[in-house]
Design a protein around this motif. Structure first.
Motif, PDB file in Angstrom:
ATOM      1  N   UNK A   1       0.113  -3.319  -6.232  1.00  0.00           N
ATOM      2  CA  UNK A   1       0.261  -1.983  -5.660  1.00  0.00           C
ATOM      3  C   UNK A   1      -1.128  -1.402  -5.428  1.00  0.00           C
ATOM      4  N   UNK A   2      -1.340  -0.874  -4.230  1.00  0.00           N
ATOM      5  CA  UNK A   2      -2.647  -0.311  -3.887  1.00  0.00           C
ATOM      6  C   UNK A   2      -2.455   1.118  -3.393  1.00  0.00           C
ATOM      7  N   UNK A   3      -2.948   2.083  -4.169  1.00  0.00           N
ATOM      8  CA  UNK A   3      -2.832   3.485  -3.788  1.00  0.00           C
ATOM      9  C   UNK A   3      -3.970   3.916  -2.876  1.00  0.00           C
ATOM     10  N   UNK A   4      -3.627   4.615  -1.800  1.00  0.00           N
ATOM     11  CA  UNK A   4      -4.612   5.072  -0.819  1.00  0.00           C
ATOM     12  C   UNK A   4      -4.264   6.482  -0.365  1.00  0.00           C
ATOM     13  N   UNK A   5      -5.211   7.168   0.219  1.00  0.00           N
ATOM     14  CA  UNK A   5      -4.882   8.420   0.889  1.00  0.00           C
ATOM     15  C   UNK A   5      -4.080   8.108   2.154  1.00  0.00           C
ATOM     16  N   UNK A   6      -3.251   9.050   2.548  1.00  0.00           N
ATOM     17  CA  UNK A   6      -2.348   8.779   3.668  1.00  0.00           C
ATOM     18  C   UNK A   6      -3.098   8.343   4.927  1.00  0.00           C
ATOM     19  N   UNK A   7      -4.162   9.054   5.281  1.00  0.00           N
ATOM     20  CA  UNK A   7      -4.880   8.710   6.509  1.00  0.00           C
ATOM     21  C   UNK A   7      -5.528   7.329   6.406  1.00  0.00           C
ATOM     22  N   UNK A   8      -6.018   6.990   5.211  1.00  0.00           N
ATOM     23  CA  UNK A   8      -6.622   5.669   5.027  1.00  0.00           C
ATOM     24  C   UNK A   8      -5.562   4.584   5.199  1.00  0.00           C
ATOM     25  N   UNK A   9      -4.391   4.804   4.597  1.00  0.00           N
ATOM     26  CA  UNK A   9      -3.299   3.835   4.727  1.00  0.00           C
ATOM     27  C   UNK A   9      -2.928   3.650   6.194  1.00  0.00           C
ATOM     28  N   UNK A  10      -2.764   4.745   6.903  1.00  0.00           N
ATOM     29  CA  UNK A  10      -2.378   4.642   8.308  1.00  0.00           C
ATOM     30  C   UNK A  10      -3.437   3.892   9.120  1.00  0.00           C
ATOM     31  N   UNK A  11      -4.690   4.226   8.896  1.00  0.00           N
ATOM     32  CA  UNK A  11      -5.754   3.562   9.666  1.00  0.00           C
ATOM     33  C   UNK A  11      -5.811   2.067   9.366  1.00  0.00           C
ATOM     34  N   UNK A  12      -5.563   1.705   8.102  1.00  0.00           N
ATOM     35  CA  UNK A  12      -5.538   0.278   7.759  1.00  0.00           C
ATOM     36  C   UNK A  12      -4.351  -0.416   8.440  1.00  0.00           C
ATOM     37  N   UNK A  13      -3.221   0.253   8.467  1.00  0.00           N
ATOM     38  CA  UNK A  13      -2.056  -0.333   9.138  1.00  0.00           C
ATOM     39  C   UNK A  13      -2.319  -0.479  10.633  1.00  0.00           C
ATOM     40  N   UNK A  14      -2.915   0.561  11.241  1.00  0.00           N
ATOM     41  CA  UNK A  14      -3.181   0.515  12.673  1.00  0.00           C
ATOM     42  C   UNK A  14      -4.114  -0.639  13.032  1.00  0.00           C
TER      43      UNK A  14
ATOM     44  N   UNK B   1       0.833  -1.201   0.000  1.00  0.00           N
ATOM     45  CA  UNK B   1       0.000   0.000   0.000  1.00  0.00           C
ATOM     46  C   UNK B   1       0.869   1.253   0.000  1.00  0.00           C
ATOM     47  N   UNK B   2       0.436   2.247  -0.759  1.00  0.00           N
ATOM     48  CA  UNK B   2       1.181   3.491  -0.907  1.00  0.00           C
ATOM     49  C   UNK B   2       0.234   4.672  -0.787  1.00  0.00           C
ATOM     50  N   UNK B   3       0.757   5.808  -0.348  1.00  0.00           N
ATOM     51  CA  UNK B   3      -0.081   7.008  -0.224  1.00  0.00           C
ATOM     52  C   UNK B   3      -0.358   7.659  -1.572  1.00  0.00           C
ATOM     53  N   UNK B   4       0.415   7.301  -2.595  1.00  0.00           N
ATOM     54  CA  UNK B   4       0.240   7.937  -3.890  1.00  0.00           C
ATOM     55  C   UNK B   4       0.776   9.351  -3.959  1.00  0.00           C
ATOM     56  N   UNK B   5       1.431   9.811  -2.883  1.00  0.00           N
ATOM     57  CA  UNK B   5       1.925  11.191  -2.853  1.00  0.00           C
ATOM     58  C   UNK B   5       3.246  11.353  -3.594  1.00  0.00           C
ATOM     59  N   UNK B   6       3.983  10.263  -3.736  1.00  0.00           N
ATOM     60  CA  UNK B   6       5.291  10.323  -4.386  1.00  0.00           C
ATOM     61  C   UNK B   6       5.295   9.340  -5.552  1.00  0.00           C
ATOM     62  N   UNK B   7       5.210   9.838  -6.792  1.00  0.00           N
ATOM     63  CA  UNK B   7       5.174   8.927  -7.944  1.00  0.00           C
ATOM     64  C   UNK B   7       6.391   8.005  -8.016  1.00  0.00           C
ATOM     65  N   UNK B   8       7.527   8.454  -7.464  1.00  0.00           N
ATOM     66  CA  UNK B   8       8.729   7.619  -7.508  1.00  0.00           C
ATOM     67  C   UNK B   8       8.570   6.367  -6.651  1.00  0.00           C
ATOM     68  N   UNK B   9       7.767   6.454  -5.592  1.00  0.00           N
ATOM     69  CA  UNK B   9       7.495   5.250  -4.800  1.00  0.00           C
ATOM     70  C   UNK B   9       6.816   4.202  -5.672  1.00  0.00           C
ATOM     71  N   UNK B  10       5.835   4.633  -6.458  1.00  0.00           N
ATOM     72  CA  UNK B  10       5.146   3.695  -7.346  1.00  0.00           C
ATOM     73  C   UNK B  10       6.091   3.147  -8.409  1.00  0.00           C
TER      74      UNK B  10
END
Length: 643
Positions: A491-504, A463-472
């Motif tokens: 690869x699954x792009x998510x908003x940062x808060x969604x990614x964090x909540x899923x990880x938590x 999972x990635x925040x999609x904020x940095x294209x180089x990560x993808x």
């Protein structure tokens, strides 16, 4: 009590070691001799009598910046500098860049008094005496005194309606809150029964704790100091729930949402949201001066233009900024260099302070029991690392200018060992396959993908925040190389808060994010990024949550290596400098062997675009959030226009 002069070249390590032996810090405190001319920007106001002359606006002992040590030249007053931010909430970067701190880092990462005139610490490191500059004033001319610290401690963080959970954690040692004393009008003291190694580093942080507040201003919004009927009328007028919400809204020293709130920063915000152009003007009561006694900052106005992030490189290339690093990355370098000849700017490449530009974070506390067992086997994490062709990533995405690395401290850190950077990062498909086979993951489906113990194909969703294209882009390359070891990636792009909540919650199996912020750690830096004490550490969020909530949520760390890390963290908190270094070294050793996070690439240079006529901006610097505040430790208040 021994005092160290701020102008002496004392390293951060020696500084803290000294503090533990009863040393203190003294700021440069004597105003240079000679006649100081009035700041032209304020001449009319002074002539009209609406503003006192410069010498009456400065503290008795202002902070005299050592230009010789910092390689700077005495400048000229005037002008403005323009930079671009990607969203209006980033006006808080004015606090970051301004970097006015009680104690702050200089260019060599030494801690020096700044707003404070001096700081004394006893031998045990549990009593801190802060000395203010007599005559220092808030931006509205009101005195800055011990009352502003008392108000913060007694009337804000120890007020149940304003701070229901009590003071911030760095003001505790274990469960013991600070003992706060006002010694006199310009002296306050914080003490604990045991050492507090968090206190000074927090005061110097990029996002400061602001343990002082403009009491003279905020009291009008506090129930203790304002007539109840008058205060209720203000609350009703603004349509708020309570006086506490009103007080919080009128404060917010980091978010800068109240343009009337007095400040100690070099530039003061004058634009209310919403806007696409924010103007900051110089603070008439700012506490720093140059070696000739000229009040800083040199530049009158700072402009933040707000623009869509995708347009920023083009706007920079068109010459619309004077100083820019934010939103730029190495992929923009070629374009910016091509435009350099047509515009009046230079593109400089600064080093970065992060431990890695990007890292993979296997979630050791994921909810899937099969994946959890696989991920917790160190052989699996090592195999994934050995299955990454970092040289290819460097060549394809970073022009070969970066460095394959683990997610760890940098060579400039006194804690660095080569193996921290190099362990298990060589691309070795044979060794990776051997490790996975040794784990018993030797069965494959018809496409060559290994099977998990329950028969599912080994398909990892990263999972990635999609904020940095180089990560993808990196993930695409990694996915190709992982196929060679029988691992398939999605690869699954998510908003940062969604990614964090899923990880938590344990839903995330693996994520990609930035590496550790503080790659320049010393023995006295807080090692929290390498220990399971923070929920937002994506490799062990439930363990971090357990620590942060004192066991009320999350999960007890149930891996021996995690428990060892926590023991070392406790040792670091209770030790002198030698003991803290030993604890740090043990923490880094365990992280290196266990690959809790998988670093990908590091030392990716940061493009910094600087107008050719802007002086005192370093040719080479460290672009780091913590420590350093990006431009902050290079003191933008000393930048000036040579036009």
């Amino acid at each position: 009590m021994i005092k160290l002069c701020a102008s002496s070249a004392v390293s951060a390590r020696r500084l803290f070691g000294g503090l533990m032996m009863g040393m203190g810090l003294v700021g440069t405190s004597l105003l240079p001799t000679g006649a100081q001319a009035e700041v032209p920007y304020f001449e009319d106001a002074v002539a009209k009598g609406t503003l006192p002359p410069m010498l009456q606006r400065l503290p008795e002992h202002p902070n005299v910046i050592d230009f010789g040590a910092e390689g700077k030249t005495v400048g000229k007053y005037g002008g403005e500098f323009v930079t671009i931010m990607g969203r209006s909430k980033d006006i808080r970067m004015a606090v970051v860049y301004g970097y006015a701190r009680l104690v702050g880092y200089d260019q060599d990462l030494n801690l020096q008094p700044d707003i404070l005139e001096a700081l004394d610490v006893n031998e045990e490191g549990n009593v801190f005496t802060l000395h203010l500059r007599k005559g220092h004033k808030w931006s509205d001319g009101a005195p800055f005194t011990a009352e502003d610290f008392r108000y913060y401690w007694e009337d804000i963080v120890n007020n149940d309606e304003l701070f229901p959970v009590g003071p911030p954690r760095f003001l505790f040692v274990g469960d013991e809150p600070a003992s706060f004393e006002v010694i006199d009008e310009y002296t306050v003291r914080y003490s604990w029964s045991r050492p507090n190694p968090f206190f000074l580093t927090e005061l110097a942080a990029t996002r400061p704790p602001f343990i002082y507040r403009p009491a003279h201003y905020l009291k009008q919004f506090h129930e203790k100091y304002r007539d109840a009927a008058e205060l209720d009328a203000l609350v009703q007028e603004r349509g708020l729930r309570s006086w506490a919400v009103l007080h919080t809204d009128m404060d917010r020293p980091y978010k800068l949402s109240n343009i009337d709130r007095p400040s100690l920063e070099p530039w003061l915000i004058t634009t209310e949201e919403p806007s696409d152009r924010f103007v900051f003007v110089r603070n008439p009561y700012y506490h720093r001066v140059d070696p000739e006694g000229n009040q800083l900052p040199y530049i009158d106005r700072m402009i933040f233009n707000i623009s869509n992030s995708k347009l920023v490189p083009a706007k920079v290339g068109a010459g619309e900024v004077d100083l820019q690093s934010r939103i730029l990355s190495l992929k923009d370098y070629t374009f910016l260099k091509q435009s350099e000849a047509k515009q009046n700017y230079q593109v400089r490449l600064w080093d970065v302070g992060a431990g890695a530009y990007a890292a993979l974070y296997p979630n050791l506390t994921c909810s899937d029991p099969v994946w959890r067992d696989v991920i917790r086997d160190v052989r699996f994490r090592r195999a994934l690392s050995l299955g990454i062709n970092r040289t290819e990533i460097n060549r394809v995405l970073f022009f070969g200018l970066a460095q394959p690395t683990n997610n760890t401290v940098l060579p400039k850190s006194p804690l660095f060992k080569p193996e921290y950077r190099e362990n298990f990062i060589k691309f070795d498909v044979k060794a990776a396959n051997a490790l996975l086979d040794e784990m018993g993951l030797d069965k494959r489906d018809g496409d060559g993908i290994r099977l998990l113990p329950d028969g599912r194909p080994m398909e990892i969703i990263v999972e990635t925040t999609g904020e940095n294209p180089e990560h993808d882009d990196m993930l695409e390359l990694i996915g190709d190389s992982w196929r060679k070891i029988g691992v398939k990636m999605y690869i699954k792009g998510l908003q940062r808060e969604v990614l964090r909540n899923r990880a938590y919650s344990g839903e995330t199996i693996m994520s990609i994010f930035n590496g550790v912020d503080n790659g320049l750690a010393t023995a006295n830096s807080v090692p929290s990024e390498f220990v399971p004490v923070q929920q937002d550490s994506l490799q062990w969020p439930k363990w971090g949550q357990y620590y942060q909530t004192n066991g009320e949520a999350g999960e007890v760390p149930d891996m021996s290596a995690a428990r060892e890390l926590l023991d070392l963290y406790n040792k670091w908190q209770s030790s002198n400098e030698k003991g803290r270094k030993e604890a740090w070294q043990g923490i880094l050793d365990i992280n290196s062997e266990n690959m809790f996070s998988i670093g990908l690439i590091g030392n990716v240079p940061q493009p910094v675009v600087v107008d050719k006529d802007l002086r005192n901006v370093p040719e080479k610097g460290i672009h780091s959030w913590e420590p350093g505040a990006f431009f902050g430790m290079y003191r933008p208040d000393t930048f000036w226009w040579d036009r």
